[in-house]
Design a protein around this motif. Structure first.
Motif: not given
Length: 386
Positions: A18-28
């Motif tokens: 989940l931390e991986q996907i949440m980190g990627a969400c920062r770009a959005h």
């Protein structure tokens, strides 16, 4: 920017993912922080954040969910396992069957603004408690295995990695280990984290200890050069609600996988193209493993097919936008008619929930190992605080 506070009970594979996907969400336009449930304070729940409870069923989550619901504050609940349908007499099953744990879990799920799942099967089950369920795509972070080279070997390695809770599923393949080793001299079985019951380790049956660090775990799997990856799942409701993590991991590592022909794998594996689906009989598993051992060309074809499928459908950056869109929508739709958090009432509830929590853990430990185990755990806890 939407701000998510991930609230977790412990660091496990799910929370790393989940931390991986949440980190990627920062770009959005979605930011996040992580907090342990037992360290969470009322002041952490500011008006600009959206709490997201991750697999929380500890009695403490009941106090937090009640606090937020009373104040008309939106929160999200993420779940990737059907805790209501865990089978067996193990400590994990006993814990989730406890009435207080069930009450905490069901209240937190039913009062969430949105419940996030990754499985249609789990979505159908959870909808009996809350109809606001979002099925978001699973993913794989390919950066974790960049630069990891599979070790050279002439062995035909057949592998499985998982937590000790997966031992029941390995009953499906334990009877075929000896016949495979006898028939194919180059074969080796490797198990990481869990060993099938009744199977002894040796030069051709290897065991590697469980690691709670997902980064270490996935790099290990990518490096072992498994010719065949096994994904057995006994057919019951809890297993049908799981995510397709084995398919994503095997595919990303170019491992030819054999999967039980039940959801979640039935929904994603393209038979004879990205993997093999088999019925849960010893004969079916033995036949398919034998066929793959005898045909390296098929193994290469399936491993490559799975790799390109996972790369095109599950790559972290491709799916992060869908996750971010949901969080942005929840942030925009939050009620403006919120109330202050009732700290005094919460403090008393929290004290009571902690007492319930200790009682539950003591009961589970007692069932596992009796008075002696309870005493040892208490002494160890005291010594850790000294």
């Amino acid at each position: 920017m939407a701000s998510i506070l991930m609230i977790i009970e412990a660091r496990i594979a799910t929370t790393y993912l989940l931390e991986q996907i949440m980190g990627a969400c920062r770009a959005h336009g979605v930011d996040h922080k992580v907090k342990f449930l037992n360290e969470l304070q009322v002041d952490d729940i500011t008006t600009d954040i959206i709490p997201m409870f991750v697999r929380c069923a500890d009695p403490q989550v009941l106090s937090w969910a009640q606090l937020l619901a009373d104040a008309n504050r939106s929160y999200v609940y993420y779940i990737d396992d059907n805790f209501w349908r865990i089978i067996g007499d193990n400590p994990l099953a006993a814990y989730y069957r406890h009435p207080i744990v069930r009450k905490s879990l069901e209240f937190a799920v039913s009062h969430a603004e949105t419940v996030i799942v990754n499985s249609p099967e789990l979505a159908r089950f959870v909808s009996r408690f809350n109809t606001r369920v979002a099925v978001l795509p699973t993913f794989f972070d390919f950066s974790l295995i960049e630069g990891v080279s599979p070790s050279f070997t002439e062995e035909i390695r057949i592998g499985f990695a998982g937590s000790p809770s997966r031992v029941d599923d390995l009953d499906l393949i334990s009877p075929l280990i000896e016949p495979v080793l006898e028939r194919f001299p180059k074969t080796v079985f490797e198990f990481a984290g869990v060993l099938p019951r009744g199977v002894e380790t040796g030069s051709r049956v290897r065991f590697f200890p469980h690691t709670g660090d997902y980064d270490t775990y996935i790099k290990f799997q990518a490096s072992r050069n498994w010719a065949i990856g096994l994904a057995p799942l006994i057919d019951h409701e809890a297993n049908r609600s799981k995510t397709d993590n084995k398919y994503r991991e095997y595919g990303a590592c170019r491992i030819a996988g054999i999967y039980s022909n039940i959801p979640p794998y039935r929904n994603v594996v393209k038979g004879s193209v990205t993997g093999f689906l088999v019925e849960n009989t010893t004969e079916s598993w033995l036949d398919k493993i034998s066929a793959m051992i005898e045909s390296p060309e098929v193994r290469i074809k399936l491993g490559s097919g799975a790799f390109y499928d996972v790369k095109s459908r599950y790559e972290l950056r491709l799916v992060s936008g869908e996750w971010a869109n949901l969080f942005t929508k929840i942030d925009n739709d939050r009620s403006k008619n919120i109330k202050p958090l009732n700290k005094l009432k919460f403090v008393w509830n929290k004290i009571w929930r902690k007492m319930e929590r200790y009682n539950i853990h003591l009961l589970v430990i007692y069932r596992e190992g009796g008075v002696c185990l309870v005493a040892r755990r208490i002494v160890r806890k005291i010594l850790m605080r000294v």
